[in-house]
Every structure is written in C-alpha cells, then in structure tokens.
Design an enzyme around this catalytic site. Structure first.
Site, PDB file in Angstrom:
ATOM      1  N   LYS A   1       0.835  -1.198   0.000  1.00  0.00           N
ATOM      2  CA  LYS A   1       0.000   0.000   0.000  1.00  0.00           C
ATOM      3  C   LYS A   1       0.877   1.257   0.000  1.00  0.00           C
ATOM      4  O   LYS A   1       0.600   2.227  -0.712  1.00  0.00           O
ATOM      5  CB  LYS A   1      -0.957  -0.034   1.206  1.00  0.00           C
TER       6      LYS A   1
ATOM      7  N   GLN B   1      -4.331  -1.678   9.409  1.00  0.00           N
ATOM      8  CA  GLN B   1      -4.250  -3.002   8.773  1.00  0.00           C
ATOM      9  C   GLN B   1      -4.962  -4.063   9.609  1.00  0.00           C
ATOM     10  O   GLN B   1      -4.698  -4.205  10.800  1.00  0.00           O
ATOM     11  CB  GLN B   1      -2.769  -3.378   8.548  1.00  0.00           C
TER      12      GLN B   1
ATOM     13  N   ASP C   1     -10.310   3.474   3.797  1.00  0.00           N
ATOM     14  CA  ASP C   1     -10.378   2.026   3.580  1.00  0.00           C
ATOM     15  C   ASP C   1     -11.810   1.515   3.797  1.00  0.00           C
ATOM     16  O   ASP C   1     -12.074   0.330   3.639  1.00  0.00           O
ATOM     17  CB  ASP C   1      -9.408   1.334   4.557  1.00  0.00           C
TER      18      ASP C   1
END
Ligand code: NAP
Length: 283
Positions: free
Chosen positions: A55, A99, A122
């Site tokens: 990412k 994450q 996200d």
C-alpha cells in the site's frame, strides 16, 4: 467462447496514471504538499507487513506520501485509540489505514470506528458502512468497492441480475452484498451456516467468492454464462473458486492473481486522493 477477463491489474494501472496527475495538480495548488496516507501496523504478522508495504509502494507510485505507524504486538486498545485520535487531529494526514487483523487483545471494531469518517479511506467504520448501505456518500470498503469499480468498468449488467455472495465478513461479503443491492441486483448472501450452498450458487448470474478457503467453490456448482468474481488468494496462486474449468463456460471472470487484489489497493489510494482533494478544498 472464452470468458471475458476482468483484468484488475490493467485497470488499476490505468487508474494510477490518472491519480498521478490528480496528485501532481494537488501538489501544485498546495505549495508542493502531497496527500498523506497514514498506515498503522500492529504486531509482526509478516503477511500484514507485506500488505502495508504494498500500500505504501502504491502511494509512492502516484506521488503521494505515506506515514508509517508501527506498534508492538502487545499494544492495548487504549494505546491504539490514542494513536488514531492523534492522526484524526493531524491536518497533514488525509487518510488512515488500520491493517486488519490486529492482535486479539485489541477491540478492532472500536479502533476502526474511532477513525474519522473523512479519513476512513479504507471504508471500515460502521458509520461509513451505514451511509454506503443507505446509498449516501461514503468511502466504500476497499475490496468490494474495487470489485464494483471493476464490474462497472467492464459494463457488467447488474440491474435485475441474481448476485450470490459467498461470505459475510464486515470488510468484504457484507458490504459487497449491499453494494450489489444498491446497483439493483437481487442479492443472496451465503455463509458457513447456509444450507444447500451448491443449489444457491447455481442460481447466480453474478457470483462473488469471499470464503477464505482455496478453491472451495466448485466449478460444477456454477451455471454457464455467469460472471465469476473471486476475492480469494492463496499460496499456489488459487482463489476461493475453482476457476480453471470456467475459462470457457463463464461469461466473465476475475483472474487470480491480477483480478480483485490490485483493485483493492487501487481503491484505497483512489479514496485517499479524493479525501485529500476534499481536505484541500479542491472538490
Ligand atoms: P473471513 O472474515 O474469514 O470470512 C469468510 C466468510 O466465509 C465468512 O462469512 C464465513 O461464514 C464464510 N464461510 C466460511 N466457511 C464457509 C462455508 N463452508 N460455506 C459458506 N461460507 C463459508 O474472510 P474475508 O476477510 O471476508 O476474506 C475472504 C476471502 O477474500 C479470503 O480468501 C481473503 O484472502 C480474501 N481477501 C482478499 C482481499 C484482496 O485484497 N484481494 C482482501 C480481503 C480478503 P461465517 O460468517 O458464517 O463464519
């Protein structure tokens, strides 16, 4: 006839070219300041570390900056919440990626939900999910949003079609089903307690496999002409669906690798650029 390949890798590369220009324009307007994505990695899971690195690399390719936050395996919920609050308040952070998964002692849902809506690039917060479900503006959960972008880019007809989603996780199956519903598909959601899974899958015009088990969904369960989307990726380069026998029988399919995977990271950076544009007052 050979099935249409839903080529996420090429689509992601095309979007990266566009994003590079948008980031350059943002920098020009803002005295050289690039959009910044903060990535938070808690603990030492090697797969998670690889995803975070991928990412960060994607940010770099389009000229964005990323700030790396690494926290130890024994981090508490309170410590992680404090870090998220700090990033929420930081005007030089335009998006936050926490994450998944975090170590088990942490309340992951509380930490996701602490992310400010405008930085939830996200698409992991309950508020963002609820807004998306109501068809209001929100950043979608990156993997299903990436799948929707791919279906739209290839003009896959969704309205009135029967979409079957296998998996109901908060970041994948559940938001996927609602996005397909918002696109006017008739949606069936299957999970580990579903009975007669093969017969439900047989009805799918659009099938999304998000189970987390290698080639769990068998080709013989899938009808001719279906659009087959495989979100899984496992060692040996296979997904959650047995794809090989479908290459001639499906109408379209996502390859593994090179289908859904590249679109997930691409959607994260697309939404990060959009968040920065909003923050800079450009859009
Ligand atoms: P997950 O949280 O483990 O969820 C798996 C889902 O599959 C659950 O809803 C589970 O049902 C369901 N399931 C398990 N066994 C089943 C069975 N026998 N029959 C029907 N349903 C069953 O996984 P996830 O995070 O959603 O990920 C799913 C897949 O997508 C994985 O292969 C993962 O690697 C992949 N993935 C890819 C990306 C990407 O960027 N490409 C991103 C995220 C995930 P219950 O709810 O009843 O337990």
């Amino acid at each position: 006839m050979s099935a249409l390949v839903l080529d996420g890798k090429t689509l992601a590369a095309q979007t990266e070219a566009e994003l590079t220009q948008r980031v350059a324009a943002l920098k020009e307007k803002n005295g050289g300041q690039a959009p910044i994505l903060a990535t938070i990695l808690v603990g030492g899971d090697p797969a998670s570390a690889t995803y975070v690195k991928m990412k960060q690399n994607a940010c770099q390719r389009i000229g964005m900056d990323s700030t790396k936050v690494e926290m130890s395996e024994d981090t508490t919920t309170e410590e992680l919440l404090e870090k998220i609050h700090e990033l929420n308040a930081n005007p030089n952070c335009h998006g936050i990626l926490l994450q998944h998964p975090v170590p088990s002692q942490i309340d992951e849902r509380a930490c996701f939900d602490a992310i400010a809506l405008e930085k939830d690039v996200d698409g992991v917060t309950c508020l963002g999910f609820g807004r998306m479900a109501m068809d209001e503006e929100a950043y979608g959960s990156a993997t299903p949003q990436g799948i929707m972008r791919m279906l739209e880019a290839y003009n896959i007809e969704m309205s009135g079609k029967h979409a079957v989603v296998v998996g109901r996780s908060p970041i994948l199956g559940k938001p996927m089903a609602l996005m397909l519903l918002n696109a006017n598909a008739t949606v069936t959601i299957c999970h580990s307690k579903t009975q007669n899974l093969p017969s439900l899958i047989k009805q799918a015009d659009i099938l999304v496999g998000a189970v987390g088990r290698p080639e769990f969904i068998k080709a013989e369960w899938i009808k001719d002409g279906a659009v087959v989307v495989d979100a899984g990726y496992h060692p040996g380069g296979v997904g959650d669906i047995e794809l090989e026998p479908l290459l001639e029988r499906a109408s379209a399919y996502t390859p593994v690798p090179g289908g859904v995977g590249p679109m997930t990271i691409n959607t994260l950076i697309l939404q990060s650029v959009a968040a920065a544009e909003k923050s800079f007052g450009v859009k």
